[in-house]
Design a protein around this motif. Structure first.
Motif, PDB file in Angstrom:
ATOM      1  N   ASP A 124      40.351  34.724  46.018  1.00  0.00           N
ATOM      2  CA  ASP A 124      41.718  35.096  46.369  1.00  0.00           C
ATOM      3  C   ASP A 124      42.220  36.085  45.322  1.00  0.00           C
ATOM      4  N   LEU A 125      42.332  37.357  45.714  1.00  0.00           N
ATOM      5  CA  LEU A 125      42.747  38.386  44.757  1.00  0.00           C
ATOM      6  C   LEU A 125      44.198  38.205  44.319  1.00  0.00           C
ATOM      7  N   ASP A 126      45.026  37.627  45.170  1.00  0.00           N
ATOM      8  CA  ASP A 126      46.432  37.428  44.814  1.00  0.00           C
ATOM      9  C   ASP A 126      46.613  36.271  43.837  1.00  0.00           C
ATOM     10  N   ALA A 127      45.818  35.222  44.004  1.00  0.00           N
ATOM     11  CA  ALA A 127      45.904  34.061  43.106  1.00  0.00           C
ATOM     12  C   ALA A 127      44.973  34.196  41.913  1.00  0.00           C
ATOM     13  N   GLU A 128      44.126  35.220  41.906  1.00  0.00           N
ATOM     14  CA  GLU A 128      43.112  35.425  40.855  1.00  0.00           C
ATOM     15  C   GLU A 128      42.272  34.158  40.644  1.00  0.00           C
ATOM     16  N   ARG A 129      41.709  33.645  41.760  1.00  0.00           N
ATOM     17  CA  ARG A 129      40.898  32.435  41.673  1.00  0.00           C
ATOM     18  C   ARG A 129      39.689  32.542  42.589  1.00  0.00           C
ATOM     19  N   SER A 158      37.204  25.173  41.409  1.00  0.00           N
ATOM     20  CA  SER A 158      38.069  26.341  41.506  1.00  0.00           C
ATOM     21  C   SER A 158      38.261  26.895  40.102  1.00  0.00           C
ATOM     22  N   ALA A 159      38.029  28.197  39.942  1.00  0.00           N
ATOM     23  CA  ALA A 159      38.050  28.798  38.613  1.00  0.00           C
ATOM     24  C   ALA A 159      38.950  30.031  38.589  1.00  0.00           C
ATOM     25  N   PRO A 160      39.688  30.245  37.504  1.00  0.00           N
ATOM     26  CA  PRO A 160      40.468  31.477  37.374  1.00  0.00           C
ATOM     27  C   PRO A 160      39.543  32.665  37.120  1.00  0.00           C
ATOM     28  N   VAL A 161      39.877  33.792  37.730  1.00  0.00           N
ATOM     29  CA  VAL A 161      39.061  34.993  37.586  1.00  0.00           C
ATOM     30  C   VAL A 161      39.961  36.198  37.368  1.00  0.00           C
ATOM     31  N   SER A 162      39.331  37.297  37.008  1.00  0.00           N
ATOM     32  CA  SER A 162      39.997  38.602  37.000  1.00  0.00           C
ATOM     33  C   SER A 162      39.096  39.553  37.760  1.00  0.00           C
ATOM     34  N   ALA A 163      39.585  40.047  38.900  1.00  0.00           N
ATOM     35  CA  ALA A 163      38.798  40.941  39.747  1.00  0.00           C
ATOM     36  C   ALA A 163      39.158  42.394  39.434  1.00  0.00           C
ATOM     37  N   GLY A 164      38.759  43.305  40.345  1.00  0.00           N
ATOM     38  CA  GLY A 164      38.924  44.724  40.093  1.00  0.00           C
ATOM     39  C   GLY A 164      40.374  45.167  40.029  1.00  0.00           C
ATOM     40  N   THR A 165      40.653  46.149  39.180  1.00  0.00           N
ATOM     41  CA  THR A 165      41.992  46.707  39.025  1.00  0.00           C
ATOM     42  C   THR A 165      42.416  47.367  40.334  1.00  0.00           C
ATOM     43  N   PRO A 166      43.543  46.973  40.923  1.00  0.00           N
ATOM     44  CA  PRO A 166      43.940  47.520  42.233  1.00  0.00           C
ATOM     45  C   PRO A 166      44.279  49.009  42.155  1.00  0.00           C
ATOM     46  N   ALA A 205      39.314  37.417  28.965  1.00  0.00           N
ATOM     47  CA  ALA A 205      39.858  36.051  29.040  1.00  0.00           C
ATOM     48  C   ALA A 205      41.370  36.018  29.210  1.00  0.00           C
ATOM     49  N   ALA A 206      42.079  36.966  28.614  1.00  0.00           N
ATOM     50  CA  ALA A 206      43.542  36.970  28.697  1.00  0.00           C
ATOM     51  C   ALA A 206      44.041  37.209  30.116  1.00  0.00           C
ATOM     52  N   TYR A 207      43.172  37.752  30.989  1.00  0.00           N
ATOM     53  CA  TYR A 207      43.601  38.103  32.344  1.00  0.00           C
ATOM     54  C   TYR A 207      43.185  37.083  33.396  1.00  0.00           C
ATOM     55  N   PHE A 208      42.334  36.114  33.036  1.00  0.00           N
ATOM     56  CA  PHE A 208      41.862  35.155  34.029  1.00  0.00           C
ATOM     57  C   PHE A 208      43.030  34.393  34.632  1.00  0.00           C
ATOM     58  N   GLY A 209      43.125  34.412  35.948  1.00  0.00           N
ATOM     59  CA  GLY A 209      44.149  33.649  36.635  1.00  0.00           C
ATOM     60  C   GLY A 209      45.500  34.315  36.713  1.00  0.00           C
ATOM     61  N   ASN A 210      45.650  35.511  36.132  1.00  0.00           N
ATOM     62  CA  ASN A 210      46.980  36.142  36.199  1.00  0.00           C
ATOM     63  C   ASN A 210      46.967  37.639  36.514  1.00  0.00           C
ATOM     64  N   THR A 211      45.872  38.348  36.231  1.00  0.00           N
ATOM     65  CA  THR A 211      45.844  39.795  36.442  1.00  0.00           C
ATOM     66  C   THR A 211      44.432  40.249  36.810  1.00  0.00           C
ATOM     67  N   ASN A 212      44.337  41.104  37.818  1.00  0.00           N
ATOM     68  CA  ASN A 212      43.055  41.722  38.155  1.00  0.00           C
ATOM     69  C   ASN A 212      42.901  42.981  37.308  1.00  0.00           C
ATOM     70  N   HIS A 213      41.930  42.937  36.375  1.00  0.00           N
ATOM     71  CA  HIS A 213      41.862  43.974  35.347  1.00  0.00           C
ATOM     72  C   HIS A 213      40.425  44.375  35.029  1.00  0.00           C
ATOM     73  N   SER A 214      39.496  44.168  35.990  1.00  0.00           N
ATOM     74  CA  SER A 214      38.107  44.545  35.741  1.00  0.00           C
ATOM     75  C   SER A 214      37.827  45.921  36.336  1.00  0.00           C
ATOM     76  N   SER A 215      36.574  46.345  36.232  1.00  0.00           N
ATOM     77  CA  SER A 215      36.172  47.631  36.804  1.00  0.00           C
ATOM     78  C   SER A 215      35.541  47.459  38.184  1.00  0.00           C
ATOM     79  N   GLY A 216      35.890  46.390  38.871  1.00  0.00           N
ATOM     80  CA  GLY A 216      35.438  46.179  40.236  1.00  0.00           C
ATOM     81  C   GLY A 216      34.754  44.853  40.484  1.00  0.00           C
TER      82      GLY A 216
END
Length: 315
Positions: free
Chosen positions: A166-171, A183-191, A248-259
């Protein structure tokens, strides 16, 4: 991070493919093109012949493997397939439970012709599948040439497991047989650009372990050059799920990876142990860059059943 320059793997960690090629052609078969009464199929196939060009193929998944519920049967040809109907008519998929499915034509990531057989819906757990590619002496066209042997592969569908991102929930939530495993917090690609993640459905292609990921290989300049652990490939264009402790600072709150879909070492290690080639990853929410093409890994699940069936030469 996405497609690597170098991949470090063990043989057991990747999708098993079966190469099917021909041996040395026998003497010329002048009768192949001459008019006259048609020989029986058995007699015709027994004749020696001399193809001008041999079209080899690679089958996936490999024989005797156990795969996830999203894994299609996939055949990649070395050369173009122009006689598509002639080739597809000699491909037979049989299943232990009469699963409904269809062939569809795909352009692979490297531009080669590919044909996949996809069920209408995800496989049922425990399904046994066999492919018989009865292609000996089948002409794929002037640019492709002839196949010179029959090929088979068979595999079993394992447990029903789906990863939902879930890109909106970062999970990321891993489901097995309808229940939540973790269920794990993640940080996906930067929108909003080239660094966004793919949405829709991707299928786990290979567990590649520790991978050297370099940004220039995916057109992102010199942004990164890292050894990345617990790397699970989802597309040919370089979307992975993997450990990303630097985020780690972005897991579960911000999508900040390179894809890619990044998570903690602990969560990535656990996911890596649970995952299997063929597991679907369903990515929902805002900020994706669309869905991967059918040939970008196994992206055919992003097509409706009607659109997928429209791709077969036998429709």
């Amino acid at each position: 991070m996405r497609r690597p320059l170098l991949t470090l793997t063990t043989a057991a960690s990747v999708v098993v493919l079966s190469a099917c090629s021909g041996g040395s052609p026998a003497a010329a078969d002048a009768a192949r093109t001459s008019p006259g009464p048609k020989a029986s199929p058995a007699a015709e196939r027994a004749k020696p012949f001399h193809p001008d060009r041999i079209n080899k193929l690679t089958l996936a998944p490999g024989k005797g493997t156990t795969v996830g519920v999203g894994q299609p049967v996939s055949i990649v040809f070395d050369h173009p397939v122009e006689n598509k109907g002639a080739v597809e008519r000699d491909l037979a998929v049989t299943t232990s439970n009469h699963t409904a499915g269809s062939w569809g034509r795909v352009t692979s990531h490297d531009g080669r012709d590919r044909v996949d057989w996809r069920p209408k819906a995800y496989w049922k757990a425990g399904t046994k599948v066999r492919l018989d590619a009865r292609l000996d002496k089948v002409n794929s066209g002037a640019r492709g040439g002839w196949s010179v042997r029959d090929c088979t592969t068979s595999f079993t569908v394992g447990r029903s497991q789906v990863a939902r991102v879930d890109l909106d929930a970062e999970r990321l939530t891993l489901m097995r047989d309808g229940r939540v495993l973790r269920s794990a917090p993640v940080s996906a690609g930067t929108p909003g650009g080239a660094k966004a993640s793919w949405g829709g459905i991707s299928v786990l292609m290979a567990k590649e372990g520790t991978v050297n990921m370099r940004s220039e290989t995916v057109g992102l300049g010199d942004a990164y050059d890292k050894m990345v652990d617990y790397s699970i490939r989802l597309t040919w264009s370089g979307m992975y799920a993997h450990a990303a402790p630097w985020n780690a600072a972005y897991f579960g709150n911000t999508n900040h990876s390179s894809g890619c879909i990044g998570m903690s070492d602990a969560d990535a290690s656990w996911l890596y142990a649970q995952a299997r080639a063929g597991d679907p990853f369903e990515v929902t929410g805002s900020g994706s860059k669309g869905v991967p093409a059918a040939g970008n890994g196994y992206g055919e699940w992003n097509l409706s059943w009607a659109d997928w069936r429209a791709g077969t030469a036998l429709a």
